[in-house]
Motif scaffolding. Structure first.
Motif, short mmCIF file in Angstrom:
data_model
loop_
_atom_site.label_atom_id
_atom_site.label_comp_id
_atom_site.label_asym_id
_atom_site.label_seq_id
_atom_site.Cartn_x
_atom_site.Cartn_y
_atom_site.Cartn_z
N ASP A 131 0.83 -1.20 0.00
CA ASP A 131 0.00 0.00 0.00
C ASP A 131 0.87 1.26 0.00
O ASP A 131 0.63 2.19 -0.77
CB ASP A 131 -0.93 -0.02 1.21
N LEU A 183 2.48 1.71 -3.43
CA LEU A 183 1.56 2.24 -4.43
C LEU A 183 1.29 3.72 -4.21
O LEU A 183 1.28 4.51 -5.17
CB LEU A 183 0.24 1.46 -4.40
N LYS A 184 1.07 4.11 -2.95
CA LYS A 184 0.77 5.52 -2.65
C LYS A 184 1.95 6.44 -2.89
O LYS A 184 1.76 7.60 -3.24
CB LYS A 184 0.33 5.65 -1.19
N HIS A 185 3.15 5.95 -2.66
CA HIS A 185 4.32 6.81 -2.72
C HIS A 185 5.08 6.62 -4.03
O HIS A 185 5.07 7.50 -4.89
CB HIS A 185 5.22 6.54 -1.51
N CYS A 186 5.70 5.49 -4.18
CA CYS A 186 6.61 5.26 -5.31
C CYS A 186 5.88 5.22 -6.66
O CYS A 186 6.29 5.88 -7.61
CB CYS A 186 7.39 3.96 -5.11
N VAL A 187 4.81 4.43 -6.72
CA VAL A 187 4.09 4.29 -7.98
C VAL A 187 3.37 5.60 -8.33
O VAL A 187 3.43 6.05 -9.48
CB VAL A 187 3.12 3.09 -7.95
N ALA A 188 2.71 6.20 -7.36
CA ALA A 188 2.00 7.45 -7.64
C ALA A 188 2.95 8.54 -8.13
O ALA A 188 2.63 9.29 -9.06
CB ALA A 188 1.25 7.91 -6.39
N GLN A 189 4.12 8.62 -7.51
CA GLN A 189 5.11 9.61 -7.93
C GLN A 189 5.58 9.33 -9.36
O GLN A 189 5.70 10.25 -10.17
CB GLN A 189 6.30 9.60 -6.97
N VAL A 223 3.94 7.71 -11.71
CA VAL A 223 2.84 7.98 -12.64
C VAL A 223 2.71 9.48 -12.87
O VAL A 223 2.47 9.92 -14.00
CB VAL A 223 1.53 7.36 -12.11
N ALA A 224 2.90 10.27 -11.83
CA ALA A 224 2.83 11.73 -11.98
C ALA A 224 3.92 12.24 -12.93
O ALA A 224 3.69 13.17 -13.70
CB ALA A 224 2.95 12.41 -10.62
N ALA A 226 7.19 5.43 -15.20
CA ALA A 226 5.85 5.06 -14.73
C ALA A 226 5.52 3.64 -15.14
O ALA A 226 5.03 2.84 -14.33
CB ALA A 226 4.81 6.04 -15.27
N LYS A 264 7.50 1.20 -12.95
CA LYS A 264 6.99 1.10 -11.58
C LYS A 264 5.68 0.32 -11.54
O LYS A 264 5.44 -0.46 -10.61
CB LYS A 264 6.79 2.49 -10.96
#
Length: 93
Positions: A58, A61-67, A69-70, A76, A79
């Motif tokens: 979790d 996903l919230k930190h590494c993947v979201a960053q 994707v941004a 992206a 990740k």
């Protein structure tokens, strides 16, 4: 900085508790405890490890993947593929 860094102490505390559970399992085997009791404790330790892994996933996903994707692009995609592979390993375990 990793996504779980803010909760590092809590993760370490949980892992130490799980380590204690595993040592308890060793003692149960050494003491020839009833097999169903041992299996019950193995199940508890397994669920505790799964809870840690889901928490880490979790955070990832919230930190590494979201960053990533941004930022977009190839990073992206990498990740997301990495996270998908990790989820696959967790599902198979």
């Amino acid at each position: 900085m990793h996504g779980y860094t803010a909760d590092k102490d809590a993760y370490l505390k949980r892992l130490r508790r799980i380590e204690g559970q595993v040592r308890g399992l060793q003692r149960m085997i050494e003491n020839d405890d009833y097999c169903i009791d041992v299996l019950t404790q193995i199940s508890a330790a397994t669920k505790a490890l799964q809870a840690v892994s889901l928490g880490l996933l979790d955070e990832h996903l919230k930190h590494c993947v979201a960053q990533a994707v941004a930022e977009g692009g190839e990073v992206a995609d990498e990740k997301i593929a990495e996270a998908s592979a990790a989820i696959g390993r967790l599902v198979r375990s």
